[in-house]
Design a protein around this motif. Structure first.
Motif, PDB file in Angstrom:
ATOM      1  N   GLU A 285      -5.399  -3.085  14.300  1.00 44.32           N
ATOM      2  CA  GLU A 285      -3.918  -3.447  14.077  1.00 44.32           C
ATOM      3  C   GLU A 285      -3.313  -4.393  15.048  1.00 44.32           C
ATOM      4  OE1 GLU A 285       0.240  -0.914  13.595  1.00 44.32           O
ATOM      5  OE2 GLU A 285      -1.701   0.230  12.886  1.00 44.32           O
TER       6      GLU A 285
ATOM      7  N   ARG B 291      -9.425  -6.415   9.718  1.00 51.06           N
ATOM      8  CA  ARG B 291      -9.975  -5.014   9.031  1.00 51.06           C
ATOM      9  C   ARG B 291     -10.193  -3.968   9.923  1.00 51.06           C
ATOM     10  NH1 ARG B 291     -12.078  -9.445   6.784  1.00 51.06           N
ATOM     11  NH2 ARG B 291     -11.160  -9.972   4.548  1.00 51.06           N
TER      12      ARG B 291
ATOM     13  N   SER C   5      -2.086   5.464   3.069  1.00 55.96           N
ATOM     14  CA  SER C   5      -3.553   5.151   2.317  1.00 55.96           C
ATOM     15  C   SER C   5      -4.224   4.264   3.140  1.00 55.96           C
ATOM     16  CB  SER C   5      -3.164   4.423   0.877  1.00 55.96           C
ATOM     17  OG  SER C   5      -2.496   3.247   1.185  1.00 55.96           O
ATOM     18  N   LEU C   6      -3.819   3.614   3.972  1.00 51.89           N
ATOM     19  CA  LEU C   6      -4.558   2.833   4.981  1.00 51.89           C
ATOM     20  C   LEU C   6      -5.097   3.571   6.201  1.00 51.89           C
ATOM     21  CD1 LEU C   6      -2.118  -0.453   4.883  1.00 51.89           C
ATOM     22  CD2 LEU C   6      -4.514  -0.217   3.800  1.00 51.89           C
ATOM     23  N   LYS C   7      -6.453   3.169   6.347  1.00 45.83           N
ATOM     24  CA  LYS C   7      -7.132   3.997   7.539  1.00 45.83           C
ATOM     25  C   LYS C   7      -7.187   3.227   8.822  1.00 45.83           C
ATOM     26  CE  LYS C   7      -7.260   7.329   4.614  1.00 45.83           C
ATOM     27  NZ  LYS C   7      -6.257   8.554   4.855  1.00 45.83           N
TER      28      LYS C   7
ATOM     29  N   PRO D  22       0.735  -1.257   0.007  1.00 46.12           N
ATOM     30  CA  PRO D  22       0.019  -0.098   0.020  1.00 46.12           C
ATOM     31  C   PRO D  22       0.948   1.325   0.034  1.00 46.12           C
ATOM     32  CG  PRO D  22      -0.107  -0.912   2.088  1.00 46.12           C
ATOM     33  CD  PRO D  22       0.606  -1.933   1.384  1.00 46.12           C
TER      34      PRO D  22
ATOM     35  N   PRO E 130      -5.596  -6.355   3.430  1.00 43.26           N
ATOM     36  CA  PRO E 130      -6.064  -6.522   1.956  1.00 43.26           C
ATOM     37  C   PRO E 130      -5.649  -7.581   0.998  1.00 43.26           C
ATOM     38  CG  PRO E 130      -5.746  -4.263   2.756  1.00 43.26           C
ATOM     39  CD  PRO E 130      -4.975  -5.282   3.807  1.00 43.26           C
TER      40      PRO E 130
ATOM     41  N   PRO F  20      -2.147  -3.730   8.215  1.00 42.59           N
ATOM     42  CA  PRO F  20      -1.689  -3.282   6.563  1.00 42.59           C
ATOM     43  C   PRO F  20      -1.940  -4.372   5.784  1.00 42.59           C
ATOM     44  CG  PRO F  20       0.019  -3.301   8.247  1.00 42.59           C
ATOM     45  CD  PRO F  20      -1.027  -3.622   9.025  1.00 42.59           C
TER      46      PRO F  20
END
Length: 333
Positions: free
Chosen positions: A301, A298, A279-281, A275, A288, A285
Motif C-alpha cells: 500500500e 497489488r 473487501s480489499l486484503k 470497493p 484493481p 485500494p
C-alpha cells in the motif's frame, strides 16, 4: 499562534457489524485552517461523510485509532456535555438532505431558536428575533412569516437556506457542508454557493465542503482532498489539483467531467466500482481500477508523500524515477 482549526491525524473509524468489521475511514489525515475552505471529494462510499460525522462525534462507528483536534481541544476525549457545547456553536453541519434533517413536527423558527437559546443563552423572544434575522441573512423572503412555517411548507432550496441559517446562527468557527447542493436545480445551487461564500467572508468561518461535484470545488475551495476507499490519495491547493492532478484516480475524476470543448462522443468513466469497505486484503485500494497499476501496487500500500510543495500523492508511480515513470505510463496506454 497556530492557524490550525481542525486537525485530523491517522483517523480510523470502523463499524462493527454481524458480517464483520468495516473500515469506513482508514488512516485519514486532514487539516483545515481558520477561514479556509477545504473540499473533500470522491465517489459515494469513499468515506467523506463518515470522516465529517466522526469529527462531530455523530457517527455510530468506533474510532479505533488517530486523533481529532478542534481549536486546541481533543475531540475524542471530551464528555457528551462538552461535545454538546461545541456542536452547533463552534462547529456546525449542513446535512445532505434538509427534508430529513429538519424535524417535521417543529416550525423553522423553533428549530433555529433552539441552538440560539442553548448556546447564546437568549430568552425566547430574543431567540426568535435572531432566527428571523438569520432567515433574512440567508435571503429567505418574508422571514417574519416563514419563521412560523413547518419544513413541508418550504421548497427544497428554501429548506436548504433554513439549514444554513440554523448552522450559522451561533457564528461557528467551522461549517461542515455535506453535499449542500444535492437535489437542487442549477440556479438554486449557484445561489446557495454564493450565500455560503458571503457568510464565510463576513464571519471568517472555515468550511469543510464534502461533495462529488468538481465544479463546486473549483468555485468554492482553497484546497482539495481526494478520498478513495476510506483513504486520502491526493491533496493540493485547488489550482494545482485541477491543472496538474497526479493520482490516477484524481485524473479519472477530472476526465469524467463533461466539457463543451471535448469532441469525444462518449463521456469518460473510471472502470469498475468503489470497493466494499473491508473487501480489499492488501495493496493499493485503487489498483484493481487503475490503468497504470504495477506489480508492487497489488502487493504493497503506498503512503501519502510530497511530490511538490504542499502537493501530496499516494501512488507508487512517483517513487519511480522520471524516465521509468514515463516509460511505464507510455507502455500502458
Amino acid at each position: 499562534m497556530s492557524n490550525s482549526l481542525l486537525d485530523i491525524k491517522g483517523l480510523k473509524t470502523y463499524f462493527y457489524t454481524d458480517d464483520g468489521v468495516i473500515p469506513a475511514v482508514d488512516g485519514v489525515d486532514i487539516k483545515i485552517n481558520k477561514g479556509e475552505t477545504v473540499g473533500i471529494v470522491g465517489e459515494s462510499g469513499c468515506g467523506k461523510s463518515v470522516t465529517s460525522l466522526t469529527a462531530m462525534q455523530l457517527t455510530p462507528g468506533k474510532v479505533v485509532e488517530g486523533s481529532i483536534t478542534f481549536d486546541g481541544k481533543d475531540i475524542l476525549s471530551l464528555s457528551d456535555k462538552e461535545l454538546r457545547e461545541i456542536r452547533g456553536n463552534e462547529m456546525a453541519m449542513i446535512f445532505q438532505e434538509p427534508m430529513t434533517s429538519l424535524n417535521p413536527l417543529f416550525t423553522i423558527g423553533n428549530q433555529i431558536s433552539e441552538a440560539i437559546r442553548i448556546h447564546l443563552k437568549y430568552d425566547k423572544k430574543k431567540a426568535k428575533e435572531r432566527a428571523i434575522a438569520m432567515l433574512r441573512k440567508v435571503e429567505i423572503p418574508r422571514p417574519e412569516e416563514v419563521v412560523d412555517d413547518y419544513p413541508h411548507q418550504l421548497s427544497g432550496g428554501m429548506r436548504q437556506r433554513a439549514m444554513i441559517a440554523m448552522a450559522m446562527a451561533c457564528n461557528p468557527k467551522l461549517l461542515i457542508a455535506d453535499e449542500p447542493t444535492t437535489a437542487l436545480d442549477v440556479t438554486i445551487q449557484a445561489q446557495i454557493l454564493d450565500l455560503m461564500r458571503d457568510l464565510k467572508e463576513t464571519s471568517n468561518t472555515a468550511i469543510m465542503m464534502i461533495t462529488h461535484d468538481l465544479g463546486v470545488v473549483a468555485e468554492m475551495c482553497d484546497r482539495v482532498i481526494v478520498m478513495y476507499a476510506g483513504k486520502v490519495v491526493e491533496q493540493a491547493d485547488v489550482k494545482t489539483l485541477f491543472k496538474d492532478p497526479k493520482h490516477p484516480y484524481t485524473q479519472g475524476l477530472l476526465k469524467s467531467v463533461p466539457s463543451i470543448e471535448s469532441m469525444e462522443k462518449r463521456l469518460y468513466s473510471i472502470k469498475g466500482n468503489v470497493p466494499i469497505p473491508g473487501s480489499l486484503k492488501g495493496g493499493c485500494p485503487f489498483a484493481p481500477r487503475c490503468d497504470f497499476a504495477m506489480d508492487i501496487c497489488r502487493e504493497k500500500e503506498p503512503i501519502l508523500k510530497d511530490v511538490k510543495e504542499e502537493h501530496l500523492v499516494s501512488c507508487f508511480l512517483y517513487e519511480l524515477d522520471k524516465e521509468e515513470a514515463i516509460n511505464h505510463v507510455t507502455a500502458t496506454r
